[in-house]
Design a protein around this motif. Structure first.
Motif, PDB file in Angstrom:
ATOM      1  N   ILE A 232      -7.568 -19.887 -45.966  1.00  0.00           N
ATOM      2  CA  ILE A 232      -8.651 -20.675 -45.333  1.00  0.00           C
ATOM      3  C   ILE A 232      -8.173 -21.373 -44.062  1.00  0.00           C
ATOM      4  O   ILE A 232      -8.770 -21.180 -42.997  1.00  0.00           O
ATOM      5  CB  ILE A 232      -9.228 -21.761 -46.255  1.00  0.00           C
ATOM      6  CG1 ILE A 232      -9.186 -21.313 -47.698  1.00  0.00           C
ATOM      7  CG2 ILE A 232     -10.604 -22.205 -45.796  1.00  0.00           C
ATOM      8  CD1 ILE A 232      -9.548 -22.416 -48.646  1.00  0.00           C
TER       9      ILE A 232
ATOM     10  N   VAL B  88     -20.120 -25.647 -43.185  1.00  0.00           N
ATOM     11  CA  VAL B  88     -19.072 -25.169 -44.088  1.00  0.00           C
ATOM     12  C   VAL B  88     -18.944 -26.096 -45.295  1.00  0.00           C
ATOM     13  O   VAL B  88     -18.908 -25.646 -46.449  1.00  0.00           O
ATOM     14  CB  VAL B  88     -17.717 -25.051 -43.337  1.00  0.00           C
ATOM     15  CG1 VAL B  88     -16.586 -24.857 -44.338  1.00  0.00           C
ATOM     16  CG2 VAL B  88     -17.773 -23.914 -42.350  1.00  0.00           C
TER      17      VAL B  88
ATOM     18  N   ILE C 100     -19.685 -25.171 -49.278  1.00  0.00           N
ATOM     19  CA  ILE C 100     -18.697 -25.274 -50.358  1.00  0.00           C
ATOM     20  C   ILE C 100     -19.172 -26.233 -51.439  1.00  0.00           C
ATOM     21  O   ILE C 100     -19.052 -25.958 -52.640  1.00  0.00           O
ATOM     22  CB  ILE C 100     -17.319 -25.687 -49.793  1.00  0.00           C
ATOM     23  CG1 ILE C 100     -16.751 -24.502 -49.013  1.00  0.00           C
ATOM     24  CG2 ILE C 100     -16.370 -26.094 -50.909  1.00  0.00           C
ATOM     25  CD1 ILE C 100     -15.408 -24.726 -48.412  1.00  0.00           C
TER      26      ILE C 100
ATOM     27  N   MET D  75     -20.773 -17.070 -48.319  1.00  0.00           N
ATOM     28  CA  MET D  75     -19.550 -17.334 -47.577  1.00  0.00           C
ATOM     29  C   MET D  75     -19.554 -16.548 -46.265  1.00  0.00           C
ATOM     30  O   MET D  75     -19.135 -17.053 -45.220  1.00  0.00           O
ATOM     31  CB  MET D  75     -18.325 -16.933 -48.418  1.00  0.00           C
ATOM     32  CG  MET D  75     -18.082 -17.835 -49.600  1.00  0.00           C
ATOM     33  SD  MET D  75     -17.641 -19.510 -49.127  1.00  0.00           S
ATOM     34  CE  MET D  75     -18.937 -20.447 -49.906  1.00  0.00           C
TER      35      MET D  75
ATOM     36  N   LEU E  64     -16.965 -17.894 -43.823  1.00  0.00           N
ATOM     37  CA  LEU E  64     -15.766 -18.165 -44.621  1.00  0.00           C
ATOM     38  C   LEU E  64     -15.383 -16.906 -45.389  1.00  0.00           C
ATOM     39  O   LEU E  64     -16.138 -15.947 -45.459  1.00  0.00           O
ATOM     40  CB  LEU E  64     -16.036 -19.293 -45.606  1.00  0.00           C
ATOM     41  CG  LEU E  64     -16.097 -20.697 -45.015  1.00  0.00           C
ATOM     42  CD1 LEU E  64     -16.410 -21.692 -46.104  1.00  0.00           C
ATOM     43  CD2 LEU E  64     -14.787 -21.056 -44.322  1.00  0.00           C
ATOM     44  N   SER E  65     -14.202 -16.957 -46.001  1.00  0.00           N
ATOM     45  CA  SER E  65     -13.743 -15.793 -46.748  1.00  0.00           C
ATOM     46  C   SER E  65     -14.516 -15.656 -48.058  1.00  0.00           C
ATOM     47  O   SER E  65     -14.517 -16.576 -48.883  1.00  0.00           O
ATOM     48  CB  SER E  65     -12.251 -15.941 -47.041  1.00  0.00           C
ATOM     49  OG  SER E  65     -11.953 -15.387 -48.289  1.00  0.00           O
TER      50      SER E  65
ATOM     51  N   LEU F  67     -12.322 -16.193 -51.082  1.00  0.00           N
ATOM     52  CA  LEU F  67     -12.015 -17.575 -51.406  1.00  0.00           C
ATOM     53  C   LEU F  67     -13.185 -18.242 -52.109  1.00  0.00           C
ATOM     54  O   LEU F  67     -13.015 -18.998 -53.073  1.00  0.00           O
ATOM     55  CB  LEU F  67     -11.656 -18.332 -50.136  1.00  0.00           C
ATOM     56  CG  LEU F  67     -10.987 -19.617 -50.546  1.00  0.00           C
ATOM     57  CD1 LEU F  67      -9.531 -19.389 -50.743  1.00  0.00           C
ATOM     58  CD2 LEU F  67     -11.300 -20.697 -49.574  1.00  0.00           C
TER      59      LEU F  67
END
Lengths: 638, 207
Positions: free
Chosen positions: A159, A206, A210, A252, A257-258, A261
């Protein structure tokens, strides 16, 4: 359509032929997949152009793998391994990055490129290593666990790396890509909601994503899965699981984002859920196949053109990188007191570069950090090092381990960190009592039940329980049947009990099997299938009730207790004979004439025993407290 | 000419073996000794349902019976009393034709919490160990068995801390072996107040 089928067929046939062969040769499935890929790709050219597309699809296997890894990691366990995770993993990543970066600088690369290369090579292949550990049963060794913490740290470290890489963009590459217009954008994730947001807004998005993932995973997943489970349809459960993982990956992706992850995080959030085992066993086959596909695409994606041009460089770099990483890992292993063969296992297993290397390479190219031509060579290096990994495991197996085994034989055996647990299948009115009794005596149990409501109820009173169908081998596997000492089967479905006994006795003969039978016939059947202990469900409570009935009728309580014991004894003594007669009977009619006759004899015997006293006629069936005859003192006249 | 070996039957009664510091090691040692049939009564009959036939057959097959137990209220733990009540039947062990055990030998191997000084007229237990075990001694007499003086570890609760346990186990081992190999003068051993290693040495000295 036919074209897709053909391609799918080619991929599958390659896997079906190559993997079992590789396993038979002791090479492990990963190498099998890689070789299959090379054969259908660069060697005979059956597949080629579409490899990149399929690879994107196959990367979903990595996402699923991390989801499963997350599922196996309860937060408490994560906390327990924090020292190794941060110390060992942190040092490995940072030292490797610095060493590789310095080397790159020495070869005249720019510092930002050098740093990116360092980061890419600091990562190892979670997929290969975990898969191999599982196959070889190395996951529980000291070396295996240390490797796992390093891999986990690496996965998490991706990340900040993803955050850092855009900052390393080379002005000339940015300029170049601007000249080429939006050409670069068509590759990869074109659906990105946040690409044009300012930095602060991106940050907020982000964080929100999450938080949504963690909170949603914690609060919404359970009602959802309970709802789905109440339907009793396994395929809908599978659909829900896939929906969850795909949804997370999409979310994601949308915020840049990954996905891997995200899936890992979701896995950790769900690790305490009662649906954990079922989720895991549902996703396991998809994960396995997609991971296999991923390895095939790595093999198929080996670009022989670039390789021909730079083969010397590629091989030298791959070997160099592996040597550097292995050395660093070995030194760390010494510092962290990983001993003997475990030290070698740790150093050798993590020496390759990993699949995240490909991801990062793609990402660096998109972000104008590493030039396209260099990235092509580097991705060959990554692939090559992955290719070599199975041979390192072979080296470990064949050369290093035997050497240590000779000396280790004289040492204390490995500490056993998991005591033999008990798996209780079926937590209805019967299993509940068994489980409560075991738990009250400090026995670790894993409870499985296919009724979500029942599982929910158990969890409310703090009994660890999981939703799932105990006849599914993969669920038993995730419930830890390999480490279990005993399995208690108290589910209602007679057929399912039968299936479980058959399967467990066949696949896990070390597990003692204790089952509840519906009636005598069921009990005999289960015994013939190999169950170790069988309790017929109503027998003891009925006997108890009989005893109380005698009390009610005026029998002395101690007398009725004795009569109960005598009854039980006769049952026990004749069990074997009845069973053999039953067994000898006709398949269709177990309760044959012989059996019926024997049963009637038993009833007669019982009747006699109940009325018999030790002093009259020396019955062999019951021995109570019998006073001597009234005139016995005559014998002692002196 | 070598004397015939004796077969020893050890009946062990201890209801709380996970706390045992002396008796369990003694039992373990005996279990490993050739010539000893070691029976853990509480393990074999956890519900006190003693198999009378089996126990009687065992008695017939052995020459020397040892009852091993911690002294509970000047007597045996409950299962050993139950064993006596059920197994030593009229017609088998006593009474008309009840001569099956005649000529065999009975010995108690016990641990007592109190110090030896407590087990005498002036001590707080007022009787010696041998006196307190009179019911067993008289049972032996009635069933025609030779009764030996009890083999006793006194102050057993602190024996392990004070490292007296090793010595006691050695003595126990010696006693078992001299019983098996018929090296103990049974006549002498039945006349003593208690059986301990000095006596055993003395007896061996006489041999």
């Amino acid at each position: 359509m036919t074209g897709y089928f053909l391609q799918a067929f080619v991929y599958l046939i390659a896997a079906v032929l190559a993997v079992p062969l590789a396993k038979r040769l002791g090479l492990g499935s990963v190498l099998g997949y890689l070789i299959a890929g090379v054969i259908i790709g660069p060697v005979i050219g059956l597949v080629g152009s579409e490899t990149a597309t399929i690879q994107h699809f196959a990367e979903f296997g990595v996402v699923m793998m991390l989801f499963v890894v997350g599922l196996e990691l309860e937060p408490r366990m994560l906390w327990n391994m924090r020292h190794k995770l941060i110390g060992l993993g942190g040092l490995q990543v940072s030292i490797t990055t610095v060493v590789v970066m310095l080397l790159c600088l020495a070869f005249g690369l720019q510092w930002s490129v050098a740093l990116a290369v360092g980061l890419i090579f600091s990562l190892s292949s979670t997929a290969i290593v975990l898969q191999t550990f599982n196959e070889k049963g190395l996951a529980k060794t000291d070396g295996g666990r240390s490797s796992f913490s390093v891999l986990l740290f690496q996965d998490i470290a991706v990340i900040p790396m993803l955050a850092l890489i855009p900052l390393l963009a080379l002005p000339e590459l940015v300029a170049l890509s601007e000249k080429l217009g939006e050409a670069a954008a068509e590759h990869g994730d074109s659906l990105n909601l946040v690409a044009h947001l300012p930095g602060w807004a991106y940050g907020i998005v982000v964080v929100v994503a999450i938080v949504a993932l963690v909170v949603g995973g914690h609060f919404l997943s359970r009602p959802l899965f309970r709802y789905v489970a109440s339907s009793g349809l396994r395929e809908i459960f599978t659909a829900a699981t896939l929906m969850l993982v795909i949804g997370i990956a999409a979310l994601m992706g949308l915020v840049g984002l990954s996905p891997a992850l995200g899936a890992f995080l979701a896995g950790v959030v769900l690790a305490n859920s009662e649906f954990r085992h079922e989720l895991e066993s549902t996703i396991e086959p998809f994960k396995g196949l997609l991971l296999g596909l991923f390895f095939i695409t790595v093999g198929a994606g080996v670009d022989f053109g670039v390789l021909q041009l730079h083969w010397g460089k590629v091989i030298a770099m791959a070997l160099g990188i592996m040597l550097i990483k292995a050395t660093i890992l070995f030194v760390l292993a010494i510092i962290f007191k990983i001993r003997n063969s475990d030290r070698w296992l740790f150093a050798l297993s993590l020496a390759q570069a990993g699949e995240f290397g490909f991801v990062l390479l793609n990402y660096t190219v998109q972000n104008h950090v590493i030039p396209q031509d260099l990235s092509q060579i580097l991705s060959l290096v990554v692939a090559f090092s992955m290719f070599l990994t199975p041979s390192l495991f072979i080296l470990y197996d064949k050369v290093i381990l035997p050497r240590y085994e000779r000396t280790e034989n004289h040492q204390e055996p490995d500490e056993i960190d998991e005591k033999g647990t008990v798996i209780v299948a079926g937590i209805g009115r019967f299993g509940q009592i068994v489980n409560r009794f075991l738990v009250a005596n400090g026995v670790k149990t894993v409870v499985l039940d296919h009724q979500a409501g029942q599982v929910e109820l158990m969890r409310k009173i703090n009994i660890k329980s999981y939703y799932g169908d105990a006849t599914q081998p993969d669920l038993l596997h995730t419930a830890g049947i390999e480490e279990a000492k005993l399995m208690v089967v108290t589910i209602d479905d007679k057929e399912k009990v039968r299936d479980i006994v058959k399967y467990v006795k066949h696949a896990h003969p070390h597990v003692r099997l204790m089952v509840r039978a519906f009636d005598r016939g069921h009990a005999y059947e289960l015994r013939s299938l190999g169950a170790d202990h069988i309790i017929t469900e109503a027998y003891y409570s009925a006997l108890e009730m009989g005893g109380r009935a005698l009390n009610e009728l005026g029998f002395h309580p101690f007398k009725s207790e004795q009569l109960k014991a005598a009854f039980d004894q006769i049952e026990k003594d004749n069990k074997e004979k009845l069973y053999q007669t039953w067994l000898a009977g006709n398949e269709d009619n177990r309760f044959s004439n012989d059996y019926r006759e024997l049963f009637l004899q038993l009833e007669e015997l019982l009747g006699k025993a109940m009325s018999k006293d030790r002093s009259d006629g020396h019955s062999l069936t019951e021995r109570g407290w019998t006073p001597p005859p009234k005139n016995y003192q005559d014998d002692f006249k002196q | 000419m070598p004397k015939q070996k004796n077969k020893v039957l050890l009946l062990f009664a201890h209801p709380s073996q996970d706390r045992s510091e002396i008796n369990s090691p003694m039992f373990k040692l005996a279990s490993k000794t050739d010539g000893v049939t070691a029976v853990d009564l509480y393990r074999e009959y956890p519900t006190f349902r003693i198999d009378v036939d089996k126990e009687q057959q065992r008695l017939l097959a052995h020459d020397i019976v040892i009852m091993q137990f911690p002294l509970y209220w000047y007597s045996t733990p409950a299962i050993l009393k139950e064993w006596q009540d059920l197994v030593l039947e009229y017609g088998f062990a006593y009474g008309h034709e009840g001569t099956m055990l005649h000529g065999k030998t009975l010995l108690c191997a016990i641990t007592a919490g109190g110090a030896e000084a407590a087990y005498r007229k002036e001590g707080y237990n007022h009787f010696t160990i041998r006196e307190l075990l009179h019911p067993i001694e008289q049972t032996a007499s009635l069933i025609g068995m030779r009764y030996l003086a009890p083999f006793t570890l006194f102050s057993s609760r602190t024996a392990a801390e004070e490292q007296r346990d090793k010595k006691h186990l050695e003595d126990w081992n010696q006693l078992l072996n001299s019983l098996i190999n018929n090296k103990l003068d049974l006549e002498l051993a039945s006349g003593l107040a208690k059986l301990d290693v000095q006596n055993i040495d003395l007896i061996r000295g006489l041999l």
